[in-house]
Motif scaffolding. Structure first.
Motif, PDB file in Angstrom:
ATOM      1  N   HIS A   1       7.695  26.456 -32.816  1.00 63.97           N
ATOM      2  CA  HIS A   1       8.710  25.369 -32.615  1.00 63.97           C
ATOM      3  C   HIS A   1       9.131  25.517 -31.168  1.00 63.97           C
ATOM      4  CE1 HIS A   1      11.242  28.395 -34.202  1.00 63.97           C
ATOM      5  NE2 HIS A   1      12.357  28.008 -33.338  1.00 63.97           N
ATOM      6  N   GLU A   2       8.849  26.644 -30.548  1.00 67.58           N
ATOM      7  CA  GLU A   2       9.444  26.824 -29.271  1.00 67.58           C
ATOM      8  C   GLU A   2       8.412  26.703 -28.160  1.00 67.58           C
ATOM      9  OE1 GLU A   2      12.640  30.431 -29.278  1.00 67.58           O
ATOM     10  OE2 GLU A   2      10.727  30.969 -29.241  1.00 67.58           O
ATOM     11  N   ARG A   3       8.894  26.318 -26.959  1.00 72.67           N
ATOM     12  CA  ARG A   3       7.927  26.101 -25.655  1.00 72.67           C
ATOM     13  C   ARG A   3       7.835  27.526 -25.138  1.00 72.67           C
ATOM     14  NH1 ARG A   3       8.437  19.899 -23.413  1.00 72.67           N
ATOM     15  NH2 ARG A   3       7.731  18.809 -25.474  1.00 72.67           N
ATOM     16  N   PRO A   4       6.864  27.836 -24.566  1.00 68.65           N
ATOM     17  CA  PRO A   4       7.050  28.909 -23.513  1.00 68.65           C
ATOM     18  C   PRO A   4       8.064  28.602 -22.330  1.00 68.65           C
ATOM     19  CG  PRO A   4       4.827  28.255 -23.856  1.00 68.65           C
ATOM     20  CD  PRO A   4       5.563  27.230 -24.565  1.00 68.65           C
ATOM     21  N   GLU A   5       8.790  29.779 -21.939  1.00 66.87           N
ATOM     22  CA  GLU A   5       9.755  29.608 -20.992  1.00 66.87           C
ATOM     23  C   GLU A   5       9.790  30.953 -20.043  1.00 66.87           C
ATOM     24  OE1 GLU A   5      13.912  30.143 -22.228  1.00 66.87           O
ATOM     25  OE2 GLU A   5      13.203  30.223 -24.294  1.00 66.87           O
ATOM     26  N   THR A   6      10.199  30.726 -18.860  1.00 66.46           N
ATOM     27  CA  THR A   6      10.328  32.265 -17.985  1.00 66.46           C
ATOM     28  C   THR A   6      11.706  32.885 -18.786  1.00 66.46           C
ATOM     29  OG1 THR A   6       9.577  30.900 -16.276  1.00 66.46           O
ATOM     30  CG2 THR A   6      10.502  32.944 -15.776  1.00 66.46           C
ATOM     31  N   VAL A   7      11.142  34.036 -19.146  1.00 66.55           N
ATOM     32  CA  VAL A   7      12.188  35.119 -19.598  1.00 66.55           C
ATOM     33  C   VAL A   7      12.504  36.203 -18.922  1.00 66.55           C
ATOM     34  CG1 VAL A   7      12.921  36.264 -21.885  1.00 66.55           C
ATOM     35  CG2 VAL A   7      11.321  34.190 -21.961  1.00 66.55           C
ATOM     36  N   PRO A   8      13.729  36.472 -18.562  1.00 66.11           N
ATOM     37  CA  PRO A   8      14.046  37.816 -17.694  1.00 66.11           C
ATOM     38  C   PRO A   8      13.822  38.799 -18.392  1.00 66.11           C
ATOM     39  CG  PRO A   8      15.811  35.863 -17.440  1.00 66.11           C
ATOM     40  CD  PRO A   8      14.691  35.369 -18.427  1.00 66.11           C
ATOM     41  N   LEU A   9      12.990  39.644 -18.175  1.00 68.95           N
ATOM     42  CA  LEU A   9      12.553  40.744 -19.172  1.00 68.95           C
ATOM     43  C   LEU A   9      13.857  41.721 -18.972  1.00 68.95           C
ATOM     44  CD1 LEU A   9      10.532  42.068 -20.909  1.00 68.95           C
ATOM     45  CD2 LEU A   9       9.436  43.057 -18.723  1.00 68.95           C
ATOM     46  N   GLN A  10      14.311  41.977 -18.085  1.00 63.74           N
ATOM     47  CA  GLN A  10      15.769  42.790 -17.865  1.00 63.74           C
ATOM     48  C   GLN A  10      16.668  42.688 -18.980  1.00 63.74           C
ATOM     49  OE1 GLN A  10      18.338  42.683 -14.513  1.00 63.74           O
ATOM     50  NE2 GLN A  10      17.367  44.688 -13.766  1.00 63.74           N
ATOM     51  N   THR A  11      17.170  41.279 -18.974  1.00 66.36           N
ATOM     52  CA  THR A  11      18.082  40.687 -20.059  1.00 66.36           C
ATOM     53  C   THR A  11      17.422  41.095 -21.510  1.00 66.36           C
ATOM     54  OG1 THR A  11      18.793  39.214 -18.365  1.00 66.36           O
ATOM     55  CG2 THR A  11      19.539  38.739 -20.665  1.00 66.36           C
ATOM     56  N   LEU A  12      16.448  40.545 -21.705  1.00 69.47           N
ATOM     57  CA  LEU A  12      15.907  40.804 -23.164  1.00 69.47           C
ATOM     58  C   LEU A  12      15.763  42.073 -23.549  1.00 69.47           C
ATOM     59  CD1 LEU A  12      14.490  38.861 -25.489  1.00 69.47           C
ATOM     60  CD2 LEU A  12      12.333  40.015 -24.333  1.00 69.47           C
TER      61      LEU A  12
END
Length: 328
Positions: free
Chosen positions: A144-155
């Motif tokens: 149900h999610e669309r791909p997005e630009t995810v900051p790896l540091q925060t995750l």
């Protein structure tokens, strides 16, 4: 169902039976070849050899499938033992705490202590049920999610915080980060499940005192590599592929001291494959005790845009680095 899973069939019976039948088949084939070769019955000889060869191949396949089925049965039995224990433990603790609160007149501090323990057991129970549900809906996770630009540091930092809270350890003492400002273009929920399970395992199975290192770096133009290293007992070379199988946990569940169900790494492996990535278990680069789980994922390797989320993660990581330097 549970009774069926608990029947741990021994391997020696099918192996002995199969080897005996194979030996008999080979003996008959040799006799057939000698007998018909002397009589120059080449057509019958050829048909007989082909037939015996097909029987031998069939027996080999039957043995391989039987061994695979028995091993799966063993893993399922371990899984049932594990889940039974994991479900009973928090329920028993909750029951005991409720009975204590009901039968004894405790002061406020003691009651608060019991309430905190009950909340912890409920969280543990909720996490176990959630993990079981995740396995059942792996194909639908993130759909149900669309791909997005995810900051790896925060995750990675937030996953590490959650693991440290769960295992009651200090993130500043246990975790070391070497994560630059890299972003991955993917579904956030899928990434969170992958790294939450890996970091949780690293903290759980680390030695005493635990030490976990998380590092990330770009590889090529469109891939990211994340390494999570612990100082635990490590994973033997023979088990490095087995650990990603569903239900797999080394040894007997009744003799195990670490909690778990054998589902976490299966979830990681399945999601990483859906992301067209790769996860492997390696020795530590420095040769010390422990192991490294390495995840390679496709995604945009670039400087993330300046957003509240990314800046928050950067500030958190910078704060952690500053505290470590002050402590040193």
């Amino acid at each position: 169902m549970a009774i069926y899973f608990r029947r741990r069939s021994p391997l020696h019976l099918p192996i002995t039976l199969s080897v005996s039948l194979m030996a008999l088949n080979v003996t008959l084939m040799v006799c057939w070849i000698i007998l018909l070769a002397e009589q120059a019955e080449w057509t019958a000889l050829t048909i007989g050899v082909v037939t015996f060869t097909m029987i031998l191949i069939g027996l080999s396949f039957w043995l391989a499938l039987t061994i695979k089925e028995i091993r799966l049965n063993h893993r399922q039995a371990n899984f049932v033992d594990s889940v039974t224990h994991e479900l009973k433990s928090p329920i028993a603790a909750l029951q005991l705490s409720l009975e204590t609160l009901r039968m004894r007149d405790l002061d406020e501090d003691k009651r608060a202590e019991f309430h905190a323990m009950m909340a912890e057991e409920l969280t543990r129970l909720d996490q176990l049920i959630e993990q079981l549900l995740e396995v059942g809906r792996l194909d639908a996770i993130g759909a149900h999610e669309r791909p997005e630009t995810v900051p790896l540091q925060t995750l990675l930092y937030r996953c590490a915080e959650s693991a440290c809270i769960q295992h009651h350890v200090d993130i500043e003492r246990v975790l070391t980060f070497d994560v630059p400002r890299i972003s991955i273009h993917a579904r956030r929920m899928m990434l969170q499940l992958v790294f939450s399970n890996l970091i949780d395992n690293a903290v759980k199975y680390a030695d005493d005192p635990p030490a976990v290192r998380i590092e990330a770096f770009p590889t090529g133009a469109d891939r990211v590599t994340v390494r999570i290293t612990d100082n635990g007992s490590g994973v033997s070379y023979d088990e490095r592929k087995k650990v990603f199988r569903i239900f797999y946990r080394g040894g007997s569940e009744l003799e195990r001291r670490r909690k778990g169900t054998g589902l976490g790494l299966y979830i990681v492996y399945t999601i990483v494959r859906r992301l067209k990535g790769k996860v492997t278990v390696l020795d530590r680069v420095d040769g010390e005790q422990g192991c490294t789980f390495q995840v390679e994922l496709p995604g945009r390797v670039n400087q993330p845009e300046s957003t509240d989320d990314s800046s928050g993660g950067s500030d958190a990581a910078s704060e952690l680095s500053t505290r470590e330097e002050d402590a040193a």
